[in-house]
Design a protein around this motif. Structure first.
Motif, PDB file in Angstrom:
ATOM      1  N   THR A  74      26.684 -26.859 -18.155  1.00 18.35           N
ATOM      2  CA  THR A  74      27.104 -27.951 -17.313  1.00 18.35           C
ATOM      3  C   THR A  74      25.899 -28.682 -16.796  1.00 18.35           C
ATOM      4  O   THR A  74      24.912 -28.071 -16.454  1.00 18.35           O
ATOM      5  N   ALA A  75      26.026 -29.949 -16.726  1.00 20.64           N
ATOM      6  CA  ALA A  75      24.924 -30.696 -16.153  1.00 20.64           C
ATOM      7  C   ALA A  75      25.078 -30.682 -14.641  1.00 20.64           C
ATOM      8  O   ALA A  75      26.184 -30.736 -14.110  1.00 20.64           O
ATOM      9  N   PHE A  76      23.962 -30.589 -14.008  1.00 23.45           N
ATOM     10  CA  PHE A  76      23.970 -30.553 -12.555  1.00 23.45           C
ATOM     11  C   PHE A  76      24.285 -31.951 -12.041  1.00 23.45           C
ATOM     12  O   PHE A  76      23.755 -32.930 -12.519  1.00 23.45           O
ATOM     13  N   ASP A  77      25.178 -32.019 -11.090  1.00 22.36           N
ATOM     14  CA  ASP A  77      25.618 -33.335 -10.667  1.00 22.36           C
ATOM     15  C   ASP A  77      24.680 -33.916  -9.611  1.00 22.36           C
ATOM     16  O   ASP A  77      24.923 -33.830  -8.425  1.00 22.36           O
TER      17      ASP A  77
ATOM     18  N   TYR B  45      14.025 -34.070  -2.752  1.00 29.57           N
ATOM     19  CA  TYR B  45      14.724 -33.210  -3.694  1.00 29.57           C
ATOM     20  C   TYR B  45      15.078 -33.972  -4.974  1.00 29.57           C
ATOM     21  O   TYR B  45      14.836 -33.520  -6.087  1.00 29.57           O
TER      22      TYR B  45
ATOM     23  N   LYS C 283      12.037 -34.879  -7.058  1.00 31.28           N
ATOM     24  CA  LYS C 283      11.554 -33.708  -7.790  1.00 31.28           C
ATOM     25  C   LYS C 283      12.444 -33.422  -8.986  1.00 31.28           C
ATOM     26  O   LYS C 283      11.978 -33.109 -10.066  1.00 31.28           O
TER      27      LYS C 283
ATOM     28  N   HIS D  18      12.904 -33.408 -14.823  1.00 28.77           N
ATOM     29  CA  HIS D  18      13.692 -33.713 -16.012  1.00 28.77           C
ATOM     30  C   HIS D  18      13.071 -34.826 -16.840  1.00 28.77           C
ATOM     31  O   HIS D  18      13.717 -35.377 -17.727  1.00 28.77           O
TER      32      HIS D  18
END
Ligand SMILES: Nc1ncnc2c1ncn2[C@@H]1O[C@H](COP(=O)(O)OP(=O)(O)OP(=O)(O)O)[C@@H](O)[C@H]1O
Ligand SMILES: [Mg+2]
Lengths: 245, 269
Positions: free
Chosen positions: A146-149, A168, A171, A176
């Motif tokens: 799952t991609a982090f939302d 946050y 970063k 990415h």
């Protein structure tokens, strides 16, 4: 409660136990590495030099030659060849999808002059159709990656202007490889609170990744003169020495 | 101590099941959605299974929490092994029928027709591996009669294949397997938990290498991960108070993660 000193001792024991086999292996290999050539050269000392061929290491089986049945290790000279032709340099260009930000004219570019945020991979993955359940059968639903939302957090940053969130997110994008996004968010964060080391560092690092090293240095100098930040100084030092990480 | 940066993160990882702390993880929410749809289908019984600590109880509690806004739902998280007790408790909880004597199945089904719910009530049974085959058979009959709808959760263990058991072989079961978290899911889980509680500083300390190690140690098991994170942050609380110079704020220290793993027994040292 935790018994920290006991835990530290147990950890040390664990570490030693874990590292021991490797250390043993490495020492044996090094010792062998030193002794074998020595023994070999002693044996061959009366003979002519071993001809250096451009082959890979060849291990001749004992007794197949009229030698004394010793193993002859012939070093490969490939590495010399590869030294002649310059190998492709390792570049630090930003990866894929990131559009480089246009050169800011002033020391700090306004947000508007930056490219619009490229949609992160998160969205495309998140919209995957849910896996249906087949009636009457065992449906083992595999968890897909799952991609982090990050968008959820970006929205919250928009709402709250909480600089911690900004750092946050910056970063996250930096990690990415979305350096222009990282730049954008660090910039926004700096404008909310201009004394967060991390934010300035990400900002500078993103600039470096975007090929604007001079800009990064200037920014860092500016920040250091205002904040006396040690972390910023360290990073500036590495940049001056030519390291870009 | 009160101002500790790590106190709140620590308490987030206490091993408790509270639907309010439910973290949405894509694959789990797919499952959750299908669970919610299946629950609307008559006749089907739903089996939720997976290894210990994969979030079955959590999903069940979440389902209970969400469904109870719209319909009659009854959660039995501590198994009622005794068959007479089982029917009596259900009759009491669902039909408000109090009785001291044992209920026969026929009587129970009569009750269900007498009390008319607009939608079939749902019973959620946790730890259902503890129910006997004969009670499972009763449950199936109740479900067949469309009196109640059951969602049951049970562990899957290495030495016993519960799915092979006869009563789960029939076509009435719709099975959903929960699995351990992947690297990416564990990352989401930990990050979301911290961010939900506004622990941004700590959240941004956690990098991919940290997650990789945690995942390696816990094999993506949510319960083990909770335990590990809890003792990890306990360590941080301690160092913050007693030896703050040992704390580096740019990443979680591998040493501390390993120490926490030793403490929780994930590493034998
Ligand atoms: N989606 C989630 N959101 C938040 N916490 C979760 C989630 N999934 C699991 N957890 C946490 O992981 C821990 C273990 O989950 P849970 O108790 O549901 O596992 P289980 O599959 O029921 O285990 P067992 O088979 O041992 O009963 C709990 O502390 C729970 O809070
Ligand atoms: Mg459980």
């Amino acid at each position: 409660m935790l018994d920290i000193s006991k835990l530290e001792r147990r950890w040390l024991k664990y570490k030693i136990k874990k590292i021991l086999p490797y250390t043993l292996l490495i020492t044996t290999v090094t010792i062998l590495g030193f002794t074998i050539p020595f023994v070999l050269s002693n044996r061959h000392s009366s003979k002519a030099m071993i001809p250096l061929k451009k082959d890979a290491i060849k291990v001749k089986a004992p007794n197949t030659e009229n030698d004394e049945g010793a193993m002859v290790l012939e070093p490969s000279m490939h590495f010399i060849e590869s030294m002649d032709t310059p190998s492709t340099p390792i570049t630090n260009t930003p990866t894929s999808s990131t559009k480089p930000a246009p050169t800011p004219k002033h020391s700090i570019a306004p947000i508007a002059s930056l490219p619009t945020p490229t949609p992160a991979i998160a969205q495309t993955q998140a919209t995957k159709a849910p896996q249906p359940i087949v009636k009457g059968k065992l449906t083992s639903i595999k968890r897909d990656d799952t991609a982090f939302d990050i968008h959820e957090i970006e929205d919250r940053f928009k709402d709250t202007s909480n600089p911690n969130l900004g750092v946050y997110i910056a970063k996250y994008h930096y990690d990415h490889g979305n350096y222009s996004e990282a730049y954008n968010y660090a910039l926004k964060t700096n404008s909310i609170n201009n004394s967060i080391d991390d934010s300035w560092l990400i900002f500078a690092k993103a600039l470096v990744k975007l090929g604007k090293e001079e800009q990064a240095k200037k920014t860092l100098q500016l920040y250091i003169s205002n904040s006396n930040s040690q972390a910023a100084k360290n990073y500036l030092d590495t940049l001056d020495k030519g390291g870009s990480k | 101590m009160e101002h500790s940066l790590f106190l709140k993160p620590r308490d987030l990882f206490m091993d408790v099941v509270n639907p309010k702390d439910y973290v949405q993880i894509d694959s789990v929410s797919h499952m959750y959605q299908s669970l919610k749809t299946s629950v609307q289908k008559p006749l089907k019984m739903i089996l939720l299974y997976g290894r210990p600590g994969t979030g079955k109880s959590m999903l069940l509690h979440k389902l209970h929490h969400d469904l109870s806004k719209h319909q009659k739902v009854c959660m039995i998280d501590i198994p009622i092994i005794d068959e007479d007790d089982f029917l009596r408790v259900l009759a009491h909880k669902i039909y408000s029928y109090a009785s001291r004597e044992a209920l026969t199945l026929t009587r129970f089904l009569e009750l269900s027709t007498a009390v008319n719910y607009p939608v079939i009530p749902i019973v959620l049974l946790d730890e259902a591996q503890l129910y006997s085959p004969s009670l499972m058979e009763k449950i199936r009959l109740i479900s067949d009669a469309r009196a109640l709808k059951f969602v049951i959760a049970l562990h899957k263990t290495d030495n016993e294949d519960i799915l092979a058991k006869e009563h789960f072989q029939t076509r009435i079961w719709e099975s959903i397997e929960l699995q351990n978290a992947s690297h990416e899911e564990l990352k989401i889980y930990i990050q979301k938990k911290l961010l939900k509680a506004n622990c941004f500083d700590v959240a941004s300390m956690i990098n991919d290498k940290n997650i990789k190690l945690i995942n390696k140690l816990t094999r993506g098991n949510y319960r083990d991960s909770n335990k590990l994170m809890f003792s990890l942050f306990s360590l941080y609380v301690w160092y913050e108070e007693n030896n703050p110079r040992k704390i580096k704020y740019n990443a979680l220290a591998t040493k501390f993660i390993e120490m926490a793993a030793i403490h929780t027994g994930l590493i034998h040292a």
